[in-house]
Design a protein around this motif. Structure first.
Motif, PDB file in Angstrom:
ATOM      1  N   ARG A  51       0.802  -1.216   0.000  1.00 10.19           N
ATOM      2  CA  ARG A  51       0.000   0.000   0.000  1.00 10.19           C
ATOM      3  C   ARG A  51       0.841   1.275   0.000  1.00 10.19           C
ATOM      4  NH1 ARG A  51      -5.361  -0.609   1.463  1.00 10.19           N
ATOM      5  NH2 ARG A  51      -5.439   1.567   0.824  1.00 10.19           N
ATOM      6  N   ASN A 296     -10.715  11.473  -8.310  1.00  8.80           N
ATOM      7  CA  ASN A 296     -11.557  10.385  -8.811  1.00  8.80           C
ATOM      8  C   ASN A 296     -12.233  10.743 -10.130  1.00  8.80           C
ATOM      9  OD1 ASN A 296     -10.907   8.920  -6.572  1.00  8.80           O
ATOM     10  ND2 ASN A 296     -12.962   8.814  -5.716  1.00  8.80           N
ATOM     11  N   LEU A 329      -5.021   7.037  -8.274  1.00 12.30           N
ATOM     12  CA  LEU A 329      -4.739   6.846  -6.858  1.00 12.30           C
ATOM     13  C   LEU A 329      -3.461   7.522  -6.386  1.00 12.30           C
ATOM     14  CD1 LEU A 329      -5.766   3.115  -6.316  1.00 12.30           C
ATOM     15  CD2 LEU A 329      -7.151   5.183  -6.176  1.00 12.30           C
ATOM     16  N   THR A 343      -3.313   4.068 -11.508  1.00 13.10           N
ATOM     17  CA  THR A 343      -4.761   3.976 -11.365  1.00 13.10           C
ATOM     18  C   THR A 343      -5.173   2.640 -10.756  1.00 13.10           C
ATOM     19  OG1 THR A 343      -4.975   3.111 -13.616  1.00 13.10           O
ATOM     20  CG2 THR A 343      -5.135   5.496 -13.334  1.00 13.10           C
ATOM     21  N   GLU A 344      -6.447   2.606 -10.340  1.00 15.43           N
ATOM     22  CA  GLU A 344      -6.954   1.400  -9.685  1.00 15.43           C
ATOM     23  C   GLU A 344      -7.116   0.233 -10.655  1.00 15.43           C
ATOM     24  OE1 GLU A 344     -10.076   0.724 -10.906  1.00 15.43           O
ATOM     25  OE2 GLU A 344     -10.123   2.649 -11.916  1.00 15.43           O
ATOM     26  N   ASP A 345      -7.137   0.490 -11.954  1.00 12.36           N
ATOM     27  CA  ASP A 345      -7.244  -0.623 -12.902  1.00 12.36           C
ATOM     28  C   ASP A 345      -5.878  -1.187 -13.284  1.00 12.36           C
ATOM     29  OD1 ASP A 345      -6.335   1.457 -14.433  1.00 12.36           O
ATOM     30  OD2 ASP A 345      -7.913   1.353 -15.952  1.00 12.36           O
ATOM     31  N   THR A 369      -4.377  -3.548  -9.046  1.00 11.68           N
ATOM     32  CA  THR A 369      -4.472  -2.145  -8.640  1.00 11.68           C
ATOM     33  C   THR A 369      -3.118  -1.602  -8.200  1.00 11.68           C
ATOM     34  OG1 THR A 369      -6.779  -2.324  -7.956  1.00 11.68           O
ATOM     35  CG2 THR A 369      -5.493  -0.572  -6.937  1.00 11.68           C
ATOM     36  N   TRP A 371      -1.329   1.240  -5.953  1.00  7.28           N
ATOM     37  CA  TRP A 371      -1.662   2.111  -4.835  1.00  7.28           C
ATOM     38  C   TRP A 371      -0.797   3.349  -4.761  1.00  7.28           C
ATOM     39  CZ3 TRP A 371      -6.109   1.500  -2.573  1.00  7.28           C
ATOM     40  CH2 TRP A 371      -6.711   0.238  -2.528  1.00  7.28           C
ATOM     41  N   HIS A 388      -1.095  -4.063  -5.816  1.00  3.17           N
ATOM     42  CA  HIS A 388      -1.960  -4.890  -4.974  1.00  3.17           C
ATOM     43  C   HIS A 388      -1.562  -6.360  -5.029  1.00  3.17           C
ATOM     44  CE1 HIS A 388      -5.720  -5.144  -2.645  1.00  3.17           C
ATOM     45  NE2 HIS A 388      -5.907  -6.317  -3.216  1.00  3.17           N
ATOM     46  N   ASN A 527     -15.404  -2.828 -12.974  1.00  4.33           N
ATOM     47  CA  ASN A 527     -14.318  -2.342 -12.129  1.00  4.33           C
ATOM     48  C   ASN A 527     -14.822  -2.228 -10.694  1.00  4.33           C
ATOM     49  OD1 ASN A 527     -12.491  -0.564 -10.730  1.00  4.33           O
ATOM     50  ND2 ASN A 527     -11.644  -0.019 -12.729  1.00  4.33           N
ATOM     51  N   PHE A 529     -13.734  -0.728  -8.109  1.00  2.00           N
ATOM     52  CA  PHE A 529     -13.660   0.621  -7.549  1.00  2.00           C
ATOM     53  C   PHE A 529     -14.775   1.512  -8.085  1.00  2.00           C
ATOM     54  CE2 PHE A 529      -9.514  -0.755  -6.252  1.00  2.00           C
ATOM     55  CZ  PHE A 529      -9.219   0.002  -5.136  1.00  2.00           C
ATOM     56  N   ALA A 547     -12.142   2.008  -0.579  1.00  2.00           N
ATOM     57  CA  ALA A 547     -11.214   0.870  -0.702  1.00  2.00           C
ATOM     58  C   ALA A 547     -11.769  -0.364  -0.007  1.00  2.00           C
ATOM     59  CB  ALA A 547      -9.853   1.248  -0.113  1.00  2.00           C
TER      60      ALA A 547
END
Length: 746
Positions: A51, A296, A329, A343-345, A369, A371, A388, A527, A529, A547
């Protein structure tokens, strides 16, 4: 300028840049590529998602152990979702130490300061200060800063100068922390014996991200007549508040800081509201005198550091199957208008904002993902991603730092597997043609021998021009064809008339309404998120749940992997319902290990020693008893763990107890062993062989109890219970974690 960037694959070299670190590598003789490639890969010791990450410069040390930090080494520090710190030497690329450090939740922020020191932010609201300046890899926790009331998720350093005309004349630094509690706090880290909070910036809209700015941007209103004053500047960003189904009031704030002796005055200079979603991160471009914010809403906004006004806005591209941009992120500056976002993807974006027409220069996919991203501390262009999947990866343009072919192939395979899994999930679980092509051919099934009675194996079968997957079962020495494997089917559950592949319950505790019981819908391929964010907006929930809800969705989807529906070839494609029910549990699987650390209180320890004297008086001599008393005193002094040591004689004594004492008398020794393994010096990587022998001896005791007749119920309970506690504590890190991992088969 404002751009809505498509996914550009044009490749242009980045400019020579400066990192935010004080350590540079200006060797211009190294040949560089136009694109970034993988340089190094590191993994968290506990295998949990990483993280947070930071670099720490170490000073000259005198320790001769191979596991100590090297002279003027650059150490990579990893913080995991399981609350474990892992440190790597970038000189040797080996783990130096791993430890829990008191973290009971995910480590959500890391930042180094001074030399050989760093701070961690945790979901338990604590800030912990670690110091490796002694050169030892013993657990270096020196103090815990209390003040925040929720997760600490953002750090930055504030450079204070004696004159707002000379930004290079920095004489002091403050630590700036941001939290889910809606505040940012300033800490005086110059006094290492006692770190005080000197100011609190309250009134933010939920989660706060922070960034120190160049002091020369201070406004004239901060001038003081005092000759002792020091000046600084900072920016904060907030996540906003829910108004109906809309998140609003996401604000960028600029602050002026004046330090007069021990007195600190913080003044709000400017406030800007221009993002359409929660603000997730900030970074400063030291060379361009600007700073950037991410949100976001999928945008990067480059800002003037005096007013906070946006001077350029860039929109991340949407995916091919979605109209919603990814959640950005983290962002890092490489200087001269160059930025990296993640990014989260699972995508890394390389930007050159001086190119006003095609600022996107490169995209690098990851398996999961991302972080955080930070610049390295030894190169002007390299950067680091925290993923992640439990890995940290360094990317470079320098050919001399390029990863091996094996590492590159492994990374590519991890990405391809993740994409294939997502693709299979979006199809409802049926195998793709690429997956089918890798299966053994049914025509050769007679040459394969099953591993066990009832084993199910997938095969590739061809009928005419059609190629498909079938399932066969090993029964009585031969493979019996069961049927064709297709995607899972069945009716979909609905929420408000909308059908979903999965519907999961969510309980939300609120101070005013008590517990609310809600349902969230999820379709394969969505997705997590984005689904979580829409759910938060719809039900006006705290943005901090994002999260947690996304992780919950991913966990539940993985638990409910669609069981292949078998279509019988003998029954004209009539579906046969599956009969195996998926078992679910309340507490398992655990994503991290437990720690059993009670028993170091003096009274509890005295009971253990008394029990040893009572049950093993004939098995222990006076010199061993003295060693035992010394060991007990060391274990009870937990506040001295960073400085105390466990001698080889004391370790050998416990091993002697475990191996030589009879089964009915050994459990006090096991109880001591599970406490010793929590001591950082005892669990040092240099003692890996010792813990290997202790764990094997303990397993032997368990086996001895199983094959023999336990003489009492107490023994039958105590031996496995204390053994499991020892094994759990061994995961804390260092040599014990290596030893326990090598005994999984037992």
């Amino acid at each position: 300028y404002s751009f809505n960037c498509v996914r550009s694959y044009s490749r242009l070299p980045l400019h020579s840049t400066m990192t935010s670190s004080d350590k540079y590598d200006n060797d211009t003789t190294m040949e560089e590529a136009e694109d970034y490639f993988l340089s190094k890969t590191y993994v968290s010791a506990d295998g949990q998602p990483v993280r947070s990450v930071c670099f720490m410069n170490t000073s000259t040390v005198t320790c001769e152990e191979t596991t100590c930090f090297k002279t003027d080494d650059v150490v990579l520090v990893l913080g995991s979702q399981g609350g474990v710190i892992t440190t790597y030497s970038t000189t040797t690329n080996l783990i130096v130490t791993t430890f829990q450090g008191g973290h009971s939740h995910a480590i959500t922020a890391l930042l180094s300061f001074a030399t050989s020191k760093f701070v961690s932010g945790c979901k338990d609201s604590m800030i912990r200060v670690f110091d490796f300046s002694s050169g030892s890899n013993s657990q270096p926790l020196t103090t815990t800063l209390v003040g925040h009331t929720n997760a600490v998720t953002s750090f930055s350093l504030i450079k204070l100068v004696a004159s707002n005309k000379d930004p290079n004349n920095s004489t002091k630094e403050l630590l700036l922390s941001g939290s889910w509690d809606g505040t940012a706090k300033l800490w005086d880290i110059n006094n290492t014996t006692k770190i005080d909070c000197v100011s609190t910036m309250a009134g933010h809209e939920n989660t706060v991200c922070v960034q120190g700015l160049i002091p020369s941007f201070l406004s004239s209103t901060t001038s003081s007549n005092s000759t002792n004053c020091l000046y600084g500047s900072a920016a904060t960003g907030s996540a906003g508040v829910a108004n109906g189904n809309i998140i609003s009031e996401m604000k960028i704030r600029l602050w002026d800081i004046v330090m007069d002796g021990t007195s600190c005055t913080v003044t709000l200079r400017a406030s800007v509201t221009d993002h359409m979603g929660p603000i997730r991160g900030l970074c400063v471009d030291l060379t361009a005198h600007t700073f950037a914010s991410i949100s976001n809403d999928g945008t990067i906004k480059i800002r003037d550091s005096t007013s906070g006004t946006s001077i350029m806005s860039i929109q991340h591209a949407t995916s091919d199957d979605s109209t919603i941009p990814p959640l950005v992120l983290s962002i890092a500056s490489l200087g001269n208008g160059n930025f990296i976002t993640v990014t989260e993807d699972g995508c890394t974006y390389v930007w050159d904002t001086t190119d006003h027409f095609t600022p996107l220069k490169q995209r690098i996919m990851h398996p999961d993902t991302l972080w955080q991203v930070i610049p390295t501390s030894t190169s002007t262009n390299d950067f680091v991603t925290a993923c992640h999947d439990g890995y940290v990866r360094i990317f470079s343009k320098c050919y001399e730092r390029k990863a091996s072919i094996e590492e590159e192939v492994k990374f590519s395979s991890q990405v391809e597997d993740a994409i294939a899994k997502k693709s299979a999930s979006s199809r409802g679980g049926g195998p793709s043609m690429e997956e089918i092509s890798k299966l053994p051919h049914w025509n050769n099934h007679q040459q394969m021998v099953g591993k066990s009675e009832g084993q199910v194996q997938l095969f590739q079968k061809q009928e005419g021009s059609n190629t498909f997957a079938i399932a066969a079962q090993w029964s009585s020495g031969t493979w019996i064809e069961v049927g064709q494997v297709v995607g899972g089917g069945g009716p979909k559950e609905e929420i408000n008339g909308v059908p979903y592949d999965h519907v999961f319950p969510i309980e939300v505790d609120t101070a005013t309404a008590g517990t609310s019981y809600l349902k969230i819908g999820y379709n394969n391929g969505d997705n997590p998120f984005v689904v979580a964010q829409n759910f938060i907006d719809q039900h006006q929930l705290d943005q901090n749940y994002l999260a947690q809800i996304a992780d919950y969705i991913r966990q539940r989807v993985s638990e409910q992997e669609t069981t292949p529906t078998l279509t019988s070839l003998q029954q004209e494609q009539q579906q046969i319902p599956t009969t195996t029910a998926t078992r679910t549990f309340e507490h398992f699987p655990m994503k991290s290990y437990l720690i059993f650390d009670t028993g170091t209180e003096r009274n509890a320890m005295n009971k253990v020693i008394s029990k040893i004297k009572e049950t093993n008086a004939a098995n222990i001599n006076s010199s061993e008893m003295q060693l035992l008393e010394n060991l007990a005193s060391t274990l009870c002094a937990t506040s001295r763990y960073h400085a105390s040591t466990i001698s080889r004689e004391e370790l050998g004594l416990i091993f002697h107890f475990v191996t030589s004492w009879p089964l009915e008398n050994v459990f006090p020794a096991l109880d001591l062993a599970r406490l010793i393994v929590l001591h950082p010096d005892a669990s040092n990587i240099k003692n890996a062989n010792y813990w290997q022998q202790v764990i094997q001896a303990t397993l032997d005791k368990c086996n001895e109890m199983l094959i023999g007749d336990a003489k009492s119920t107490a023994v039958a309970v105590a031996i496995p219970m204390l053994s499991m506690r020892l094994f759990a504590n061994a995961f804390k890190g260092g040599g014990s974690s290596t030893a326990i991992a090598s005994n999984f088969d037992r």
